[in-house]
Structure formats: C-alpha cells, structure tokens
Design a protein around this motif. Structure first.
Motif, mmCIF file in Angstrom:
data_model
loop_
_atom_site.group_PDB
_atom_site.id
_atom_site.type_symbol
_atom_site.label_atom_id
_atom_site.label_comp_id
_atom_site.label_asym_id
_atom_site.label_seq_id
_atom_site.Cartn_x
_atom_site.Cartn_y
_atom_site.Cartn_z
ATOM 1 N N THR A 165 1.180 -1.093 0.053
ATOM 2 C CA THR A 165 -0.239 0.210 -0.451
ATOM 3 C C THR A 165 0.751 1.406 0.164
ATOM 4 O O THR A 165 0.667 2.235 0.885
ATOM 5 N N TYR B 49 0.412 7.448 3.048
ATOM 6 C CA TYR B 49 0.994 7.067 2.131
ATOM 7 C C TYR B 49 1.979 7.588 1.020
ATOM 8 O O TYR B 49 2.374 9.159 1.343
ATOM 9 N N ARG C 297 -4.818 3.373 -1.898
ATOM 10 C CA ARG C 297 -4.263 2.543 -2.303
ATOM 11 C C ARG C 297 -5.053 1.073 -1.799
ATOM 12 O O ARG C 297 -5.111 1.053 -0.955
#
Length: 1008
Positions: free
Chosen positions: A715, A782, A915
């Motif tokens: 991710t 992220y 994600r």
C-alpha cells in the motif's frame, strides 16, 4: 423529462452530438409500427373488401389495359447500360405497369432508378426484391445476413424477428415495398437443388416459427412479406428454374407438413404468398400444370379453404417450370385465371396485356377477376404508403444500410446459429492451456485466415493449411508435422451450399481428418451446409468435437474460433437430419462464456459513434507529441468492444503501431506480475500479508526494514524512500566507472542492461544493500515507492525458488494464453514488434528497445518487482478481466474471489491512503488531483506506468480499460500525457458513452 444538471458541459455536448442519429435509427428502424407513410390499413375483412377512398379513385382512373398492366411486375437490373434504363423507363411509363422487381446491381443505382421510375408513372409502382438474406442477395456493397438454414439453427425466434425488422428497414431505405421472403418450404430432402439452404429446416414447427418471426418483423417495418413457395417446394429433387418438379405426396402429408407453415402465417396476418412451379398430382390432376396455374391450388385451396385474402403472386413466369409449357400471354392469362393477383416477371409485356384484354372482351375470363386483382394490388400499394410517395434521398445510402446496429444483429445471428454436434470430454470450450500444444489446420484455405487469426487471440496456435485436392505425400507431411501437438483444430473451407459434388466434401478431406483424429484430440469445424455431415459417416465420429458453422465468411470464422475458446456459447440446434448419426435438433449447449468475447460497442449497448471521441483524444495526443503512438483496449460486460492502435513506433512515422506490437508497461508490472504473484502465494497459504520483511528476507533482519509488513509495502505505507537513482552511482562525470560494465556477456558480467552493455554480477547485491540501508520516512503515510516492490520480487524468489518472470509465466501467463506478455522480451519476440521507450543519451547512450526502460530494473537484469514487464493492450485486458472476474478466467480459478476483493479494496482509508494491495484506487478526496476518471466508482482499481501505460477496471460498470504508449520516447522528460490527462480523459469519455447509452435506452423505452 430528464435532468442534465449533474452532467458536465462536455457530457451534454456529446449527448447532443450522438443522440439524434442514434434516436433516428432506433425509433425509425426498430419500432413495431414502422410504416413509412402513416398508419397501416386494416387487413381485409371476410368477405374481403379492398375499397378505400384512394384505391377506388385510382381504380376508376384506369382503363382496362392500365388495370391489366397493374398486375404485371417486370424484372429490372441495375448493372446495365444507359440504353437499358431508357427502355425500362419507357416501358413502365408507356404501359403504367404495376411494379418492378429489382435484381443484381448496386444500391445507389437502384435507388436513383426507383426515384426516376416513380416520377414517370401515372400510378405509383410496387417495388419488390428477393431479399431472403437482405438486399445483399441482389445488390453489391451491402452486408449479408445468414442464409435461412443457419437461421433455422437459432433457438431464439426473437432474433429472427429482429432480422426481419432490420431487413425491412433496409428495404424501406431503398424504396422497396415487398420482400419475396421468407422461404417457408419445409426442406426434408437433402438433395433439393433449389431450396435446400434457403429453408429454415425440415420440421414444420421450426419453419413456421421462424417464418412467423421473419414475417412479423418485415410487416412491422412496413414491408409486405411474401411467404413462398406455396404449397411447398421442400421435398423436390429438381429445380423449377430449369424444369417442372413433381411432388408425389398425399393430400394428408402435404397438409400436415408443407401447408403447415403457410397456415400458421395466414392465421396471423400474412400479406402475400408466392405460388410455386410444381406439379402435384394429388392436388391438381391435370398433367404438367404447375401449382401456379392451378385454380384448384391457388383459389380453392389457398384462398377458399385456407382463407388467405392477401396478395397472391406467381413465381417468376420466365422460369422453365412454366415457360416450357405455355407461350407468353397464354401463361399470364392462365396464372390470372387460377387466382394469382401479381404476375411476376412476364417475358412479353405487350403480349400479356393484349392476351388478357382479349380474353376479357371475348368472355374467356370475367372482367371481375381482373378488377378484384387490381383492387387488391392497389390496396396493398396504399398499405405500403404509395398513396403518398416521396422522393428518397440517395445520400449516405450504403452507410445507412450497413449501420453498426445492423452489423451487431448480424454478428449475434451468426454466433447464435453455431451448432456443437458432439463434444466428447467437453473439449469445447478449450480449457487448461498450461503446457498444451495446439495447432490449427485449414483444409481448403491458407493458414492465417480469419479463423486462425481469432484462434491466435486466445492461445498460441501453430497454423497450417492444405488444399482439398492435396497429394498423398502432402497429407503424410501434414500428419507428421502435427504429431507433436496435443490438440488439432481442423476447419473445412471452400465448400458448397448445394448438393452438387457432395457439398464440396471429398474423400481426401474425410481421409485426412480421420487419420489425424485417430492419433490426437481433434476439434472439427465445418463451414458448410450441415447436410455435408452425411458424407463423413462413421469417420467424423472419431473427432472429439464437431462444430457446424453453416457458411463461409469472416463472421462465421470469427464466431467459430470464439466458440472453441469460450468467447461465446454454442446454442444452435441442427435444423435438419444430417446423415445417420446426427438427427434433427442435435445440438450441445456449451458452457457459459469463459473468456473475453470479441465484439463491437453495440453489443454492450453503446453506439459506435460514441467512441469517436476516444479516437479524437488519442489522435490529438499524437498531434501534440505527447507520444508517437498508442494502443487502446476497452472491455465491457466481458466483450472487447474497442481495440485500436494509433500512430507510429517513433516520430519518424515509418512503423505504424499494430495491435500485436509490444510496449514496456513500466509500473503496471507491479499489478500484472508482482501483485499477482503475491496473491497466488497468499492463496496457497505460504505468504501472509501481515508478516514482516525480516521474516521473509533474513538479510534484512538487522535493518530498520525488518518490521515493515507486506501489507504496508503493497500500500506504499512502509516509510520507504520513493526512489534511488542507482545508475547515477555508476557514472563518473558522464563516464562508466571502471569494472562495472562490459561490452560482452561473461560470468562476471551476466546481466544485460542494453545492447552491448552488461553489468557486473555483484551490482545486484549493491542495489539490495543500498535499499536495506536507505533512510525511512518519518511518518507512516502513503508515499509511492518502487523499493518495496523490488523486495517483493526477492520474496517471491525466496519462497518459490524461481525468478519472478518464470513464476508468473508458468502459473499465470501461459495458462491464460497470454502470448504477448513477458519479461526480457528480446528472448521471446521479434525485434520489429517491440516499441522503443527512450533515446537514452545519458546512461545507456542508445535507443532503448526491448530492454526495460527503468534503470534499476535494467541493472537487476531486466526482471524486477516494480518494472520490467512488456505486453500489449489485448493481453493486459485479459489480465484485468481476470481480476474483474474475481480470479476466474477460461474455466479456471487463478485466485480466490475473497483474495481479489481484499487486494482491490482500500486498506488504510483512515489516514487518507487510497491504495489497495498493489492496486491503485480512486482518490479519497473528491477535489484532489485525480489518478483516474471523474466517474470511476470507488470499487474501481488499476495502475499506471511511467512510460505512458495505464490499466483500469471498474466492477460497477463491468469495465476494463487499457492504454499503452511510449510517451518517454525520445525523452522521458516529456510530460504532456500527464499535463493533458490524456489517459484518464479517455476513460472519462468511456464512462460518458456508457451513461449516454443508458439514458438513450431509457428514452427509447419510454417512447415505445
């Protein structure tokens, strides 16, 4: 009323642009009351009354000669000289003839002549055609619907109705009012030389059902349907064009078999019947008197006993079945006296008129017989709209007839007719492609034909061809060549629809198929009349599977290939008995489609023109030099409805991009290879997403990367550095550092990074050490990074003992039949198919073609978890369809459904990470910069690649979209594709086309 407030200005513009032509087709061409000139007249009552204000006024304006002329319909061809047309116009005008029947020629010439003729006559002409499989039966440039034998195999009669409706639309566009169709002869004689493939089949119920559907379609479109050939031409062994066939059946058999379809159609409002040139002693005792000329048959049987009140039309009076026995004039008089209303194709117009006139005057035939026929003809002219004839514009005629909707219907008819005669071991659809060697042999055609080309879209298929009149030596050579293969797909071409020469099947063909089937698994596809099966007898039974595709032609070849690999389902039912082994109604319904179907936008309910904007955006990107060329594939509802290539390999415009060409897909590797490998290992229970890197890679145990989980890696939330430019560390002031590269491969320099450039074997360890020692980001948020996927490839290798490329190839690409997907493509594909990705002037100092563009992946030998894969749009569409199918494809399960759902689901929504596991997802913030189309659903997923690649799937719309380009050529600094949002704008256009189509269907539904 529709509310468009939520649709953008661009959406509204597209809707207006496409709505009106689509509405015109759908409403004008597909309504149930499609009469071109007002409301239809009611059917005549009992007793018949053909009087209306218009018919009476026209009738009263005609002289006796002109009334007789109204009963004549003359032959017209449109491939003749100017003098011929002058003579036709003169004859029609001078006699005020009732109608014309068009034969061979061109559509525009026919329409222009129709307009001219109609302008020259006192009474509007009834225009007719033999259009059994559409106007193309007589005219060039037009698409052809299947012959009736193929239609007879279709189980869904609603499709036949739709065809009748469409043929009616086409005929109206040509200015035609009557179609001498459908053929409702019950063909129970395989040796019938004239009906045969023109019939729906041998059972009265099937023929009646199909005939009714065709009739209703034509008549709902405002066309007069004419059932033929009364009382039934299906059990004859002679051609009435050349002689007078004799039918020696009892009255009981004729009624139960041959009259059955006519009776059913008459009871439901049939407009016209064509009488046959047949000698039938049980119905007409006079010898050599054809049914056409028999009062007993035409009047007593058809009109009195069966109650038919519509138009009665003779078969062509120029045919030898009647012309051999009677002179012109006498023949027409006999036909009229028998009860026919329209005298079709008289050989001598003046003689016909004068003979009938004299017969009326001397009392041989009552004038009332003429008047009744004339009133009936005028009644049906009004019914066809001729009381208000209008000029028919010739502009765009061929395009109007060959419409996308018509092509879609034709394709559906062909696919629905395919009949699987036997399927031992469920060979069709083909499954388990892993390690399966398949060859295709065409008997009577060359390799590389349409059938072979479509087979090759599904799996690696070696292609062979042999002449039907081959030598024994050639046959032995082919048998020998085919021995290494596990499965042989044999197709038989160059056949005949007629019984002459055994339908084109010879002993050499039978012997060759028998020899191959004796040693290997064989699928036989016959592009032939199904009666041809009788000539194979026991030999054909050795084949595992037998597929009947009733005709030659690209549509049948394409459909048959798709059926074999599960792109479509076989559902046809044999309409006739074919030899001793295949009784009528034989037909195996194969499993539901398991692979992508190759179709057209209309099959997904989208008008083709709605994708013109996709073309425009793609072409505009080339014009703006965002990329030299591209490939695009769109799959909707499991059907590839768009697959196009644009531009060239490079800006020199020498090599155009083809669908078979192969691109470097860059970071799409992350989902197409690495994520897929992790999913598989996860399903096997040997890899856990919440285990740490240190568990799988012991050499990281002492690093700060040891506790990062695979879920965090996948991710991009593992705090890894986004990117390390490893190649720069190998350069010193632009030159290669000593000992790192060599110009030839050797044990010390085993990994190729470009042509004539190999890297030291130890540098792989250097890269992995640098990743291990790289700094971690301060926050667990992220941050896209290649480094984690490089490590995932290492994990796959540790677990499986195989390199990533070998592992995904044997568990995924090969079983899926992906022939254009691989790492290290120069080992697999011809160089001319590979599209260059960059002219690297800094590091590799050459055009990069066939070597991975990403420098780190190149330094790792071309195989890495973050980049290195090469593919084309079609293969990636299959792969994305597999994910959309929740792990199933081609009848096999590659991933568990719950695994696909988990990997394509957002994992860390609470901290703003959009994600999935490996897969990208739509932005969680509606106003943020979008990585996908504005209309993409939250369920959608995909990935993009640095070189200009993009894949996306949306379960909400059952949609797959693939875009491939080499935007990095010649310079990777070119960001126009990103600045212009070209890839996502195309995807948005696709969504808009889908939405507009839904609105349009709702509108049409409410209008109907």
């Amino acid at each position: 009323m529709f509310c468009f407030s939520v649709i953008t200005m661009r959406v509204s513009f597209l809707f207006v642009l496409f709505l009106f032509p689509v509405l015109f087709f759908c409403i004008e061409g597909h309504t149930n009351t499609g009469y071109p000139f007002g409301s239809p007249l009611p059917m005549p009552q009992n007793p018949p009354d053909y009087s209306t204000t218009w018919t009476d006024s026209v009738f009263n304006s005609l002289t006796l000669e002109e009334r007789i002329a109204q009963l004549l319909m003359v032959r017209v061809e449109t491939d003749r000289s100017r003098d011929y047309y002058v003579d036709i116009v003169q004859q029609v005008s001078d006699y005020n003839l009732g109608g014309v029947a068009f034969f061979r020629g061109g559509p525009k010439t026919q329409l222009m002549l129709t307009n001219r003729l109609q302008s020259q006559v006192k009474t509007p002409l009834l225009v007719g055609m033999d259009a059994e499989w559409g106007p193309s039966m007589r005219l060039d440039s037009l698409m052809s619907f299947p012959r009736q034998k193929a239609l007879g195999a279709i189980r869904n009669d609603q499709l036949i109705y739709q065809m009748g409706l469409e043929i009616g639309r086409q005929l109206r566009r040509l200015g035609v009012h009557i179609n001498f169709a459908p053929v409702v002869d019950v063909n129970n004689n395989p040796d019938n030389p004239v009906i045969n493939f023109r019939a729906f089949g041998e059972t009265p119920d099937n023929v009646a059902g199909k005939g009714l559907a065709y009739m209703h379609g034509l008549q709902d479109a405002g066309i007069i349907a004419c059932a033929k050939h009364f009382p039934g031409h299906g059990d004859t062994n002679a051609d009435s064009h050349r002689t007078l066939p004799r039918l020696n059946h009892s009255v009981d058999k004729i009624e139960k078999v041959h009259l059955y379809p006519f009776k059913k159609m008459i009871d439901q409002g049939l407009h016209a019947v064509m009488t046959a040139h047949l000698e039938i002693p049980s119905l007409e005792p006079q010898e050599q008197l054809a049914a056409t000329l028999s009062y007993n048959i035409v009047t007593d049987l058809l009109q009195k006993k069966m109650g038919f009140q519509g138009l009665v039309i003779t078969d062509a009076l120029s045919m030898n079945g009647v012309s051999d026995f009677f002179e012109p004039g006498e023949l027409e008089l006999l036909a009229l006296a028998a009860g026919n209303d329209i005298l079709l194709l008289p050989e001598d117009v003046p003689k016909a008129i004068s003979t009938i006139k004299k017969a009326v005057q001397d009392g041989t035939i009552p004038e009332s017989r003429v008047n009744q026929a004339v009133k009936k003809v005028l009644y049906y002219k009004e019914k066809a709209g001729l009381d208000d004839f209008r000029y028919i514009p010739p502009d765009n005629l061929v395009d109007d007839i060959n419409s996308p909707q018509s092509k879609k219907l034709n394709k559906t008819l062909v696919e629905s007719s395919l009949t699987l005669m036997q399927n031992t071991g469920d060979m069709i659809p083909v499954r388990e492609l892993r390690n399966k060697r398949i060859a295709a042999l065409s008997i009577g055609d060359h390799p590389g034909n349409t059938f072979h080309s479509r087979l090759a879209d599904y799996a690696p298929v070696s292609q062979y061809g042999i002449d039907k009149h081959h030598t024994t030596q050639r046959a032995f050579q082919v048998i020998s060549d085919l021995k290494p293969y596990d499965m042989i797909i044999i197709s038989v071409h160059d056949n005949s629809l007629f019984p002459t020469n055994d339908y084109g099947i010879n002993g050499k063909t039978i012997g060759l198929i028998n020899a191959i089937a004796s040693q290997q698994d064989v699928v036989v596809t016959l592009f032939a009349n199904p009666y041809s099966l009788a000539f194979f007898e026991d030999d054909i039974l050795k084949a595992n599977s037998i597929l009947v595709a009733y005709q030659e032609g690209d549509l049948f070849e394409d459909a048959a290939a798709q059926a074999i690999f599960g792109g479509i389902q076989t559902s046809g039912s044999l309409p006739v008995t074919a030899g001793s082994h295949f009784p009528v109604n034989t037909g195996v319904i194969s499993k539901n489609p398991t692979r992508i179907h190759h179709g057209m936008p209309e099959e997904a309910g989208i008008h083709s023109r709605m994708f013109d904007q996709v073309d425009s955006i793609a072409i505009d990107g080339i014009r703006k030099e965002a990329y030299p060329g591209c490939q695009i594939a769109i799959v909707k509802n499991g059907s590839m409805i768009y697959h196009k290539s644009f531009g060239y390999h490079t800006y020199d415009s020498i090599n155009p991009v083809r669908s078979s060409d192969i691109y470097d897909v860059a970071s799409v590797t992350k989902v197409a290879a690495t994520t897929a490998a992790v999913m598989h290992l996860h399903d096997e229970g040997i890899l856990e997403l919440d285990k740490e890197l240190g568990f799988y890679l012991p050499w990281l145990a002492d690093s700060d990367k040891a506790d990062i989980t695979l879920r965090e890696i996948m991710t991009h939330q593992g705090r890894l550095t986004p990117w390390i430019p490893f190649y720069r560390a190998t350069l010193n002031k632009g030159d290669y550092m000593a000992g790192l590269y060599y110009t030839e491969q050797s044990p010390d320099y085993p990994l190729q990074v470009a042509n004539g450039l190999y890297i030291n074997k130890h540098y792989r360890d250097t890269i992995l050490t640098a990743i291990a020692e790289s700094d971690l980001l301060s926050e667990s948020v992220y941050q896209y990074s290649d480094l984690g996927f490089i490590l995932l490839a290492e994990i796959v290798e540790e677990i499986t003992g195989e390199n990533l490329d070998q592992f995904v190839n044997h568990f995924l690409y090969e079983p899926l039949g992906l022939q254009n997907t691989a790492f290290l493509p120069l080992k697999t594909f011809a160089s001319e198919r590979l599209i260059p990705s960059e002219n690297d002037t800094i590091w590799r100092r050459q055009v990069i073609k066939g070597h991975v563009h990403d420098p780190t992946a190149a330094m790792l030998g071309g195989v890495s978890g973050h980049a290195g894969l090469f593919s084309n749009a079609a293969d990636l569409a299959v792969l994305m369809q597999l994910f959309l199918n929740e792990g199933h494809y081609g009848g096999e399960e590659y991933f568990l459904p719950r695994t696909v759902k988990a990997f394509t689901h957002v994992q860390y929504q609470d901290n703003g990470n959009r994600r999935g596991l490996g897969f990208d997802k739509p932005s969680l913030e509606p106003d943020s910069l979008r990585n996908t189309a504005r209309s993409a659903s939250p369920m959608s997923f995909g990935h993009s690649g640095f070189t200009g690649s993009y894949v996306w799937a949306d379960p909400a719309e059952n949609l797959v979209y693939v875009f491939l380009s080499n935007r990095t050529y010649p310079d990777q600094s070119n960001r126009k594709i990103i600045e212009e949002n070209i890839r996502t704008e195309i995807l948005q256009t696709i969504y808009e086309a889908i939405y507009h189509s839904k609105i349009l269907q709702q509108y049409i539904g409410s209008a109907n």
